[in-house]
Design a protein around this motif. Structure first.
Motif, PDB file in Angstrom:
ATOM      1  N   SER A   1       0.884  -1.379  -0.145  1.00 37.13           N
ATOM      2  CA  SER A   1      -0.143  -0.051   0.055  1.00 37.13           C
ATOM      3  C   SER A   1       0.896   1.311   0.024  1.00 37.13           C
ATOM      4  O   SER A   1       1.699   1.375   0.983  1.00 37.13           O
TER       5      SER A   1
ATOM      6  N   THR B   1      -5.498  -0.802  10.793  1.00 41.29           N
ATOM      7  CA  THR B   1      -5.340  -1.664  11.836  1.00 41.29           C
ATOM      8  C   THR B   1      -3.584  -1.240  12.366  1.00 41.29           C
ATOM      9  O   THR B   1      -3.141  -1.821  13.367  1.00 41.29           O
TER      10      THR B   1
ATOM     11  N   ASP C   1       0.467  -6.996  12.131  1.00 41.21           N
ATOM     12  CA  ASP C   1      -0.369  -7.167  10.874  1.00 41.21           C
ATOM     13  C   ASP C   1       0.109  -6.549   9.886  1.00 41.21           C
ATOM     14  O   ASP C   1      -0.473  -6.759   8.587  1.00 41.21           O
TER      15      ASP C   1
ATOM     16  N   THR D   1       0.187  -5.054   4.230  1.00 40.29           N
ATOM     17  CA  THR D   1      -0.649  -5.595   5.271  1.00 40.29           C
ATOM     18  C   THR D   1      -1.166  -7.064   4.938  1.00 40.29           C
ATOM     19  O   THR D   1      -0.810  -7.516   3.704  1.00 40.29           O
ATOM     20  N   ARG D   2      -1.594  -7.906   5.937  1.00 41.04           N
ATOM     21  CA  ARG D   2      -2.191  -9.031   5.676  1.00 41.04           C
ATOM     22  C   ARG D   2      -3.172  -9.104   4.743  1.00 41.04           C
ATOM     23  O   ARG D   2      -3.155 -10.107   3.795  1.00 41.04           O
ATOM     24  N   THR D   3      -3.840  -7.942   4.312  1.00 40.58           N
ATOM     25  CA  THR D   3      -4.930  -7.956   3.557  1.00 40.58           C
ATOM     26  C   THR D   3      -4.465  -7.877   2.138  1.00 40.58           C
ATOM     27  O   THR D   3      -4.872  -8.300   1.057  1.00 40.58           O
ATOM     28  N   ASP D   4      -3.141  -7.001   1.934  1.00 37.88           N
ATOM     29  CA  ASP D   4      -2.432  -6.876   0.765  1.00 37.88           C
ATOM     30  C   ASP D   4      -1.910  -8.497   0.334  1.00 37.88           C
ATOM     31  O   ASP D   4      -1.980  -8.834  -0.815  1.00 37.88           O
TER      32      ASP D   4
ATOM     33  N   ILE E   1      -3.100 -11.468   1.368  1.00 35.62           N
ATOM     34  CA  ILE E   1      -4.172 -12.260   0.882  1.00 35.62           C
ATOM     35  C   ILE E   1      -4.768 -11.842  -0.427  1.00 35.62           C
ATOM     36  O   ILE E   1      -4.928 -12.881  -1.522  1.00 35.62           O
ATOM     37  N   ALA E   2      -4.835 -10.613  -0.982  1.00 31.97           N
ATOM     38  CA  ALA E   2      -5.231 -10.153  -2.396  1.00 31.97           C
ATOM     39  C   ALA E   2      -4.133 -10.658  -3.236  1.00 31.97           C
ATOM     40  O   ALA E   2      -4.547 -11.044  -4.267  1.00 31.97           O
TER      41      ALA E   2
END
Length: 385
Positions: A246, A271, A354, A369-372, A374-375
């Protein structure tokens, strides 16, 4: 040569690969040290020893397990000491109650296996202990059940600290069931917790495939976790941190009040929040958990309620203004833009953080991030599918 014969000959070959010279020499040196330790206080001659302090042949088999296979459930202290002891107990009981040598020989190993299973202490050398006891019954007849304690239990027990010391000196762990040491300030998640399955479920798998004596539940969890990480690494091959991070960061300064930090977390749904100096250099990261931990610690020290302390930290109840620098973590692992994404997998999958900041020199360029992550994995799977 027919296919059946070729298959038979293939199965008759070595079932395990060469473990490498390092592991081979480590086990050899451990065996040597273990035998030296035994011979220092146990006599090689049963007839010349007092109080049963003599070496018995099965100690060599036990040492093979303890020094060459320290991870095996068969080699753990309970299995070794209790397994050998109950097997000796069976042997002595047969010597004292049965006069027929052939019957003793038939019964000793079989009953030893039964006893070891019942005690959850399966240790293959125990069969040799029981057999050796009835093959040479004079020592057992003379010492009676004291023979179980000395030399059998005492001699086996003497090998355990030597095996633990040898393992520690060579970078191994024995006994193997103890949890891995976590980094200071960062609790290590247990493999079972990371995997998301229960101990009973993994134990059931081991029983279903008849592997309970070969590998422990914790060991299986470690192997499955490692295999999952390896598979994820293959999926992210060639992707770097700079490609998925990000970039449009919201940052705070070290003197930013926690009231403002809390508002950013609440309004933006973040987060994690990087902390940077006035010149743009990276200083650390604040995670939401840091606010909770600080509130809990203040509550513990002051003896007040957690909610009241958290409200004070966030400025809802007055009191001293707490700054970002007081709660940020300056030791969060960082990576460069060219770092492969698979290098982040153990950090974000198993670690307490995170997100991982991406730095170029002292300046922060972005954050993964963990979201990045996973994406990125989902996108890669979609492309491969």
């Amino acid at each position: 040569m027919g296919p059946y014969l070729r298959r038979t000959l293939r199965h008759a070959g070595p079932a395990m690969g060469f473990t490498g010279w390092t592991e081979t020499l480590r086990a050899t040196a451990g065996m040597f040290v273990g035998m030296v330790a035994l011979i220092l206080f146990l006599s090689p001659d049963p007839g010349a020893s007092a109080w049963g302090l003599f070496v018995i042949a099965p100690f060599g088999a036990s040492a093979v397990l303890l020094f060459a296979l320290p991870n095996s459930p068969l080699a753990q202290p309970w299995s070794a000491v209790v397994g050998n002891a109950v097997s000796a107990l069976i042997g002595v009981a047969l010597v004292l109650t049965i006069e027929t040598p052939e019957l003793r020989i038939v019964l000793a190993p079989a009953l030893a296996v039964l006893a070891m299973h019942l005690c959850r202490a399966l240790h293959p050398p125990g069969g040799a202990v029981a057999l050796a006891t009835v093959l040479a019954p004079h020592a057992a007849a003379e010492l009676g059940f004291f023979y179980v304690l000395v030399p059998v239990a005492l001699g086996t027990l003497a090998l355990v600290p030597v095996a633990a010391l040898a393992a520690a000196m060579t970078g191994r762990r024995y006994p193997f069931r103890q949890p891995a040491t976590a980094a200071p300030g960062q609790p290590e998640p247990r493999p079972l917790d990371r995997l998301g399955v229960s101990r009973a479920e993994l134990a059931g798998l081991l029983q279903e495939f008849h592997q309970s004596a070969n590998i422990g539940v914790e060991d299986l969890a470690r192997l499955i976790s490692a295999a999952e990480l390896l598979a994820a690494r293959h999926q992210t091959e060639g992707i770097t941190c700079g490609e998925i991070m990000s970039r449009n960061l919201v940052t705070v300064g070290p003197e930013t009040p926690l009231t403002e930090v809390g508002a950013i977390f609440r309004d933006r749904g973040f987060t994690s929040l990087p902390v940077v100096a006035a010149d743009g250099s990276y200083l650390g990261v604040i995670f939401q958990i840091h606010l909770i931990r600080r509130g809990a610690e203040d509550a513990r020290l002051s003896g007040t309620r957690f909610t009241a302390n958290l409200a004070r930290l966030l400025g809802a109840a007055g009191g001293r203004t707490v700054r970002a620098r007081e709660v940020m973590d300056p030791h969060v692992p960082t990576r460069s833009p060219g770092t492969p994404v698979h290098d982040l997998l153990p950090l974000l999958a198993e670690g307490p953080n995170d997100a991982v900041p991406v730095l170029e020199g002292a300046r922060i360029l972005g954050i993964v991030t963990r979201t990045d992550l996973i994406a990125a994995l989902a996108h890669q799977c979609k492309e491969e599918g």
